[in-house]
Design a protein around this motif. Structure first.
Motif, PDB file in Angstrom:
ATOM      1  N   THR A 176       0.930  -1.194  -0.104  1.00 55.87           N
ATOM      2  CA  THR A 176      -0.181  -0.044   0.121  1.00 55.87           C
ATOM      3  C   THR A 176       0.799   1.279   0.171  1.00 55.87           C
ATOM      4  O   THR A 176       0.850   2.088  -0.819  1.00 55.87           O
ATOM      5  CB  THR A 176      -1.043  -0.133   1.257  1.00 55.87           C
ATOM      6  OG1 THR A 176      -1.720  -1.304   1.287  1.00 55.87           O
ATOM      7  CG2 THR A 176      -1.835   1.185   1.198  1.00 55.87           C
TER       8      THR A 176
ATOM      9  N   ASP B  69      -7.945  -4.472  -2.001  1.00 53.17           N
ATOM     10  CA  ASP B  69      -7.667  -5.135  -0.400  1.00 53.17           C
ATOM     11  C   ASP B  69      -8.912  -4.992   0.072  1.00 53.17           C
ATOM     12  O   ASP B  69      -9.248  -3.918   0.755  1.00 53.17           O
ATOM     13  CB  ASP B  69      -6.532  -4.449   0.251  1.00 53.17           C
ATOM     14  CG  ASP B  69      -6.357  -5.517   1.530  1.00 53.17           C
ATOM     15  OD1 ASP B  69      -7.325  -6.206   1.830  1.00 53.17           O
ATOM     16  OD2 ASP B  69      -5.419  -5.231   2.266  1.00 53.17           O
TER      17      ASP B  69
ATOM     18  N   ARG C  57      -9.489  -5.926   4.797  1.00 53.40           N
ATOM     19  CA  ARG C  57      -9.364  -5.100   6.068  1.00 53.40           C
ATOM     20  C   ARG C  57      -9.958  -3.833   5.470  1.00 53.40           C
ATOM     21  O   ARG C  57      -9.558  -3.160   4.585  1.00 53.40           O
ATOM     22  CB  ARG C  57      -7.934  -4.950   6.355  1.00 53.40           C
ATOM     23  CG  ARG C  57      -6.930  -5.920   6.953  1.00 53.40           C
ATOM     24  CD  ARG C  57      -5.804  -5.680   7.634  1.00 53.40           C
ATOM     25  NE  ARG C  57      -4.681  -5.094   6.652  1.00 53.40           N
ATOM     26  CZ  ARG C  57      -4.304  -3.638   6.803  1.00 53.40           C
ATOM     27  NH1 ARG C  57      -4.590  -2.904   7.773  1.00 53.40           N
ATOM     28  NH2 ARG C  57      -3.764  -3.354   5.502  1.00 53.40           N
TER      29      ARG C  57
ATOM     30  N   GLN D 134      -6.576   3.376   4.344  1.00 56.77           N
ATOM     31  CA  GLN D 134      -5.043   3.849   4.383  1.00 56.77           C
ATOM     32  C   GLN D 134      -4.578   4.307   2.954  1.00 56.77           C
ATOM     33  O   GLN D 134      -3.989   5.361   2.921  1.00 56.77           O
ATOM     34  CB  GLN D 134      -4.245   2.488   4.658  1.00 56.77           C
ATOM     35  CG  GLN D 134      -2.707   2.606   4.683  1.00 56.77           C
ATOM     36  CD  GLN D 134      -1.898   1.420   4.722  1.00 56.77           C
ATOM     37  OE1 GLN D 134      -2.639   0.341   4.847  1.00 56.77           O
ATOM     38  NE2 GLN D 134      -0.717   1.444   4.624  1.00 56.77           N
TER      39      GLN D 134
ATOM     40  N   ASP E  22      -3.693  -1.763  -5.782  1.00 56.67           N
ATOM     41  CA  ASP E  22      -2.975  -2.224  -4.553  1.00 56.67           C
ATOM     42  C   ASP E  22      -3.832  -3.613  -4.054  1.00 56.67           C
ATOM     43  O   ASP E  22      -5.303  -3.530  -3.886  1.00 56.67           O
ATOM     44  CB  ASP E  22      -3.285  -1.147  -3.447  1.00 56.67           C
ATOM     45  CG  ASP E  22      -2.796  -1.685  -1.848  1.00 56.67           C
ATOM     46  OD1 ASP E  22      -1.622  -2.301  -2.077  1.00 56.67           O
ATOM     47  OD2 ASP E  22      -3.354  -1.122  -1.138  1.00 56.67           O
TER      48      ASP E  22
END
Ligand code: GTP
Ligand code: MG
Length: 444
Positions: free
Chosen positions: A112, A136, A139, A145, A188
């Motif tokens: 990331t 992703d 999570r 993030q 990502d």
């Protein structure tokens, strides 16, 4: 560990002497040390073994340079070989637009962070307009993030917190990116502690859906012996096009890099060097090689020697020394060769394990003084030191700005040196002269 290794290699190199050609015998010890350097730098043991064999094959029969030890020369060969293995030149820039990049790797390797870092570097260097796509879904914080990173850098961002289908997220992200004028789209993906088949299947499907130009394996440089399997598995699954090595600012020696490049043939493209978005750069094989070996200084020493030493001249000199018709003129020439390498102190301090050895201004000054004294002699005097009587010595002392006792001392030391040379063979004789030049003439 690092100091210990440098120390050990230093000792090996100091013990190695000899002239002529590199042989298995004079390389064996150095190669053993380098092998353990590789292992403690986390190079995979099979890779280390193959590598050493290759270096051995490349070294045997090479001429030994006069001004360095065989061990030092072996290190240079190893370094060059390693730079080559790590990719040689730094990799070419990424310029194709639009460019689609997929990031894969183990959990916590830096995917990331590196997505944002890569986007920043490419936008600055090549004028890309980046879009980061969060693939992703495991999570919730992962998407946050990435979004935060994108917002901070004013990159475009795409994420879908409600979808559980990674390939369709990728596809939607790609479409939106192109619609909004992005020229770089970075996907990502999620990581895992271990490579599991579900994850691999998912990345494969994403790959098939977005058809990326580049698939980068993001790998922690501290990965160790495991690096080989990680790189292999990912390469087989998704056909990597490059590796991003992260956390090079840590204390890992980075042997993982060599292992991964070696087993996959995939080039290392970028390196992460810190936590900040700007801590990211194109990968440099030469810097990595000296990090793995911890021998960067020896390499530059040998390079300097190769540049400045006149091999033929050195050989002629060695022969003269063995015949003991070495005169003050030869001595002056030899000293000037050493001087071309830089100050005596700087040369000695380049040698591993010699950092603590004091060869300072005093020795440098003495060498200069010795040179001045010989330069005040006529050529005939230099070739025939025996004719130097009191009045000649006085003239020389005045000419070089020293006391007559300094001239006497130099001639005395030179006489002793010549006597000793008669007894000693080439390698040792040369060493002897180097030490005399360093501090023995005149004075002591
Ligand atoms: N010092 C240092 N830290 C790094 C570097 N690259 C990443 N990190 C840190 O490593 C940690 C993990 O980075 P992430 O980018 O979240 O890793 P990831 O691969 O996305 O992790 P997952 O999504 O959980 O698989 C973070 O604390 C980063 O700041 C680097 O080059 N140097
Ligand atoms: Mg992540």
């Amino acid at each position: 560990m690092f100091e210990g290794l440098t120390e050990r290699l230093g000792k090996t190199f100091r013990n190695l002497t000899g002239t002529g050609k590199l042989t298995e015998a004079n390389m064996a010890e150095a190669l053993k040390e380098v092998r353990s350097a590789l292992l403690s730098a986390d190079v995979h043991f099979k890779v280390a073994r193959e590598f050493i064999e290759k270096v051995k094959a490349g070294c045997v029969g090479e001429e030994v340079l006069q001004s360095v030890s065989p061990g030092q020369q072996v290190v240079k060969v190893i370094n060059d070989e390693m730079v080559e293995l790590l990719g040689g030149e730094s990799p070419p820039a990424l310029t194709k637009k639009p460019l689609k990049v997929m990031m894969v790797g183990l959990h916590g390797s830096g995917k990331t962070t590196s997505s944002a870092k890569l986007a920043k570097l490419l936008s600055k260097k090549e004028g890309f307009r980046p879009m980061l796509v969060g693939c992703d879904i495991y999570r919730p914080a992962a998407i946050d993030q990435l979004e935060t990173l994108a917002r901070n850098e004013e990159f475009l961002f795409y994420g879908d917190r409600n979808s559980k289908d990674v390939p369709s997220i990728g596809k939607a992200g790609l479409r939106e990116g192109l619609d909004r004028g992005a020229s770089l789209i970075v996907f990502d993906t999620a990581g895992r502690l271990q490579i599991d088949t579900d994850l691999v299947e998912e990345v494969k499907r994403l790959r098939a859906e977005v058809n990326p130009d580049e698939v980068f394996l993001v790998a922690d440089s501290a990965l160790g012996q495991e690096a080989v399997n990680v790189a292999k598995t990912f390469h087989e699954a998704v056909d990597l096009s490059g590796i991003i090595l992260t956390k090079l600012d840590g204390d890992a020696r980075g042997g993982a890099a060599l292992s991964m490049k070696h087993v996959t043939g995939v080039p290392i493209r970028f390196a992460g060097t810190g936590e900040k978005v700007d801590d990211f750069e194109a990968f440099h094989p030469d810097r990595m090689a000296s990090r793995i070996l911890g021998m960067g200084d020896v390499v530059s020493l040998v390079e300097k020697a190769q540049e400045t030493m006149d091999e033929k001249e050195a050989e002629r000199m060695a022969e003269k020394m063995q015949r003991a018709d070495f005169n003050l003129e030869d001595f002056l020439k030899q000293m000037q060769q050493v001087k071309k390498l830089g100050s005596l102190g700087s040369v000695v301090n380049m040698l591993p394990g010699m950092n603590g050895v004091e060869v300072g201004e005093k020795e440098d000054r003495q060498m200069k003084q010795t040179e001045a004294i010989i330069q005040s002699m006529t050529i005939y005097e230099r070739r025939n030191p025996a004719i130097l009587n009191g009045s000649r010595r006085m003239r020389i002392a005045n000419g070089s700005g020293v006391k007559i006792k300094d001239v006497n001392q130099l001639l005395k030391n030179f006489g002793q040196m010549r006597k000793m040379m008669k007894k000693l063979q080439g390698g040792k004789g040369r060493k002897m002269m180097e030490s005399l030049m360093g501090g023995g003439i005149p004075g002591n």
